[in-house]
Design a protein around this motif. Structure first.
Motif, PDB file in Angstrom:
ATOM      1  N   SER A 151       0.838  -1.207   0.000  1.00 33.73           N
ATOM      2  CA  SER A 151       0.000   0.000   0.000  1.00 33.73           C
ATOM      3  C   SER A 151       0.874   1.259   0.000  1.00 33.73           C
ATOM      4  O   SER A 151       0.472   2.287  -0.544  1.00 33.73           O
ATOM      5  CB  SER A 151      -0.989  -0.008   1.167  1.00 33.73           C
ATOM      6  OG  SER A 151      -0.301   0.199   2.391  1.00 33.73           O
ATOM      7  N   LYS A 216      -8.463  -8.767  -1.500  1.00 27.95           N
ATOM      8  CA  LYS A 216      -9.334  -7.597  -1.589  1.00 27.95           C
ATOM      9  C   LYS A 216      -8.540  -6.320  -1.347  1.00 27.95           C
ATOM     10  O   LYS A 216      -8.770  -5.308  -2.005  1.00 27.95           O
ATOM     11  CB  LYS A 216     -10.456  -7.694  -0.558  1.00 27.95           C
ATOM     12  CG  LYS A 216     -11.592  -8.598  -0.977  1.00 27.95           C
ATOM     13  CD  LYS A 216     -12.649  -8.566   0.113  1.00 27.95           C
ATOM     14  CE  LYS A 216     -13.903  -9.310  -0.289  1.00 27.95           C
ATOM     15  NZ  LYS A 216     -14.807  -9.457   0.884  1.00 27.95           N
ATOM     16  N   GLY A 217      -7.616  -6.389  -0.393  1.00 24.37           N
ATOM     17  CA  GLY A 217      -6.764  -5.234  -0.121  1.00 24.37           C
ATOM     18  C   GLY A 217      -5.947  -4.856  -1.345  1.00 24.37           C
ATOM     19  O   GLY A 217      -5.825  -3.673  -1.689  1.00 24.37           O
ATOM     20  N   HIS A 219      -6.697  -5.558  -4.440  1.00 26.20           N
ATOM     21  CA  HIS A 219      -7.638  -5.070  -5.448  1.00 26.20           C
ATOM     22  C   HIS A 219      -8.028  -3.617  -5.155  1.00 26.20           C
ATOM     23  O   HIS A 219      -8.096  -2.787  -6.068  1.00 26.20           O
ATOM     24  CB  HIS A 219      -8.870  -5.975  -5.481  1.00 26.20           C
ATOM     25  CG  HIS A 219      -9.903  -5.537  -6.469  1.00 26.20           C
ATOM     26  ND1 HIS A 219     -10.937  -4.682  -6.145  1.00 26.20           N
ATOM     27  CD2 HIS A 219     -10.048  -5.818  -7.790  1.00 26.20           C
ATOM     28  CE1 HIS A 219     -11.670  -4.458  -7.213  1.00 26.20           C
ATOM     29  NE2 HIS A 219     -11.159  -5.136  -8.234  1.00 26.20           N
ATOM     30  N   ASP A 220      -8.251  -3.315  -3.879  1.00 28.12           N
ATOM     31  CA  ASP A 220      -8.575  -1.934  -3.495  1.00 28.12           C
ATOM     32  C   ASP A 220      -7.466  -0.974  -3.902  1.00 28.12           C
ATOM     33  O   ASP A 220      -7.710   0.197  -4.150  1.00 28.12           O
ATOM     34  CB  ASP A 220      -8.759  -1.813  -1.968  1.00 28.12           C
ATOM     35  CG  ASP A 220     -10.081  -2.396  -1.509  1.00 28.12           C
ATOM     36  OD1 ASP A 220     -10.961  -2.639  -2.372  1.00 28.12           O
ATOM     37  OD2 ASP A 220     -10.225  -2.625  -0.287  1.00 28.12           O
ATOM     38  N   SER A 221      -6.240  -1.469  -3.932  1.00 23.43           N
ATOM     39  CA  SER A 221      -5.112  -0.627  -4.325  1.00 23.43           C
ATOM     40  C   SER A 221      -4.648  -0.962  -5.737  1.00 23.43           C
ATOM     41  O   SER A 221      -3.455  -0.978  -6.028  1.00 23.43           O
ATOM     42  CB  SER A 221      -3.949  -0.791  -3.351  1.00 23.43           C
ATOM     43  OG  SER A 221      -4.344  -0.469  -2.049  1.00 23.43           O
TER      44      SER A 221
END
Ligand SMILES: *[C@@H]1O[C@H](CO)[C@@H](O)[C@H](O)[C@H]1NC(C)=O
Ligand SMILES: *[C@@H]1O[C@H](CO)[C@@H](O)[C@H](O)[C@H]1NC(C)=O
Ligand SMILES: *[C@@H]1O[C@H](CO)[C@@H](O)[C@H](O)[C@H]1NC(C)=O
Ligand SMILES: *[C@@H]1O[C@H](CO)[C@@H](O)[C@H](O)[C@H]1NC(C)=O
Length: 373
Positions: A151, A216-217, A219-221
């Motif tokens: 991230s 998911k994390g 994908h969110d980034s």
């Protein structure tokens, strides 16, 4: 004599020019073959390219001989292999000029050029899906930490390229995730209470819940294209054979790997539909590839399927590959380099099989199709 020298000079000049032409052409065709803007690698020692060199108190290290005997320069790099590992061959197949460097090398280097735009590796020997890897090897980067570090790279990309620019870059990039074996080793480690209190099904279910969260994390980034490796036939690696009589594979452990892999496929399909198809993946069946190696070794040039190449004692698995250990003269005919890790040859063959191979080894699409999707 003079004439001869002039002639030699001219022909070596011609040779020199043709060499340059060849090099330039090769260089161009290599560059044109780059198929992804970047690759981001998450995982354990199967893909670590040196992150653990920077973890002061970690005991999961490979920065000493005989690791790297077949690596360019014949030196240890932190890879748990005689040469290159899965990450290196994947990067080569994707046409990247270099394997994405370890995140911790980039952040600790004095030059402040930021992260390379061709990707970064967060993989760390000893890492698991669960957070427990600091207990196992005193220090390593569990998946949650790897995703957190990613991230920060994402933040850096957004700053440099803008949100839209970062998204365009990332949606074509390859996200490779290779881990899970260490979580299984934990479950079966002697003296562990896990196996009494938690069933194998409960354990793999909770691994998959945490993995899904991590995906998911990512994908969110910005992550869109995922190569996800299943767990291999870990019960057949030299360290585990050594625990079983007659040097057979440790069946309960293999069965648990199968259970995990069986759950992983529907989890990925579910995630894909939750994300409205805004994500594609290739599930890589490491288990099946290694089962093929073990069942028909001669088809791949292997003559030794049980023993490690580097180590000491029974199956060369009683003492790991440390400087006092001996290592085999032919690393191409062994599946295993040390008590846990494949040889460079085994890694290369696996990537060949899943990159452009049949659905048996990479599904629903192979890695080449994933890149093209
Ligand atoms: C793992 O560690 C991270 C970071 O310390 C934390 O946010 C997360 O909740 C932990 N996960 C579990 C399952 O304990
Ligand atoms: C294992 O269980 C026993 C008894 O249930 C307990 O005394 C011991 O502390 C446990 N060990 C670990 C490592 O959790
Ligand atoms: C899919 O991703 C694109 C950007 O790549 C985004 O604009 C869109 O909102 C996403 N759709 C869903 C359903 O997540
Ligand atoms: C090493 O093993 C490979 C694969 O089995 C074989 O092709 C090669 O001839 C062997 N090399 C030597 C020097 O024995």
């Amino acid at each position: 004599m003079l004439h001869q020298m002039a002639h030699n000079k001219r022909s070596s000049g011609i040779l020199f020019v043709s060499l340059i032409v060849i090099v330039v052409c090769l260089g161009l065709s290599e560059a044109q073959k780059q198929q992804v803007p970047a690759m981001y690698v998450f995982g354990d020692s199967l893909v670590d390219v040196g992150n653990n060199n920077h973890l002061k108190i970690s005991i999961a290290k490979a920065d000493f001989p005989h690791n790297g005997v077949d690596f360019p320069g014949n030196k240890p790099t932190g890879r748990f292999s005689n040469g290159k590992n899965f990450a290196d061959f994947l990067a080569e197949k994707a046409g990247l000029a270099t394997t994405p460097p370890p995140y911790l090398s980039v952040v600790s280097s004095k030059s402040n050029d930021g992260f390379p735009t061709t990707g970064v590796s967060f993989a760390s020997g000893g890492a698991g899906i669960f957070n427990g890897s600091d207990e196992r090897y005193r220090q390593s980067l569990p998946l949650s930490k790897q995703v957190y570090y990613y991230s920060t790279v994402y933040g850096d990309l957004v700053q440099r390229l803008g949100s839209a620019g970062a998204q365009t870059h990332l949606e074509k990039s390859l996200f490779a995730i290779v881990l899970g074996s260490n979580d299984l080793f934990d479950y079966f480690k002697s003296g562990s209470n896990q196996s009494n209190e938690i069933t194998p099904q409960q354990y793999v279910d909770s691994m998959l819940i945490d993995l899904k969260q991590a995906l998911k994390g990512l994908h969110d980034s910005g992550g869109r294209k995922f190569l996800i490796a299943g767990i291999g036939a870990v019960g057949c690696c030299p360290s585990q054979r050594n625990r079983v009589k007659n040097e057979e594979c440790y069946e309960e452990e293999n069965q648990m790997a199968v259970k995990y892999n069986e759950g992983l496929k529907p989890m990925l399909e579910g995630l894909k539909s939750e994300l409205k198809g805004n994500m594609t993946y290739s599930y890589v069946d490491v288990y099946d590839v290694f089962a093929s190696f073990i069942q028909t070794p001669s088809a791949f040039g292997f003559t030794e399927v049980k023993a490690a190449c580097c180590g000491l004692g029974n199956l060369k698995a009683q003492v790991p590959c440390v400087p006092v250990s001996t290592y085999c003269s032919n690393r191409s005919d062994h599946i295993f380099w040390d008590l846990y890790h494949p040889t460079e040859t085994a890694a290369r063959i696996l990537i060949d099989m899943v990159f452009d191979g049949s659905q048996q080894y990479a599904a629903p699409i192979n890695v080449k199709q994933l890149i093209a999707a």
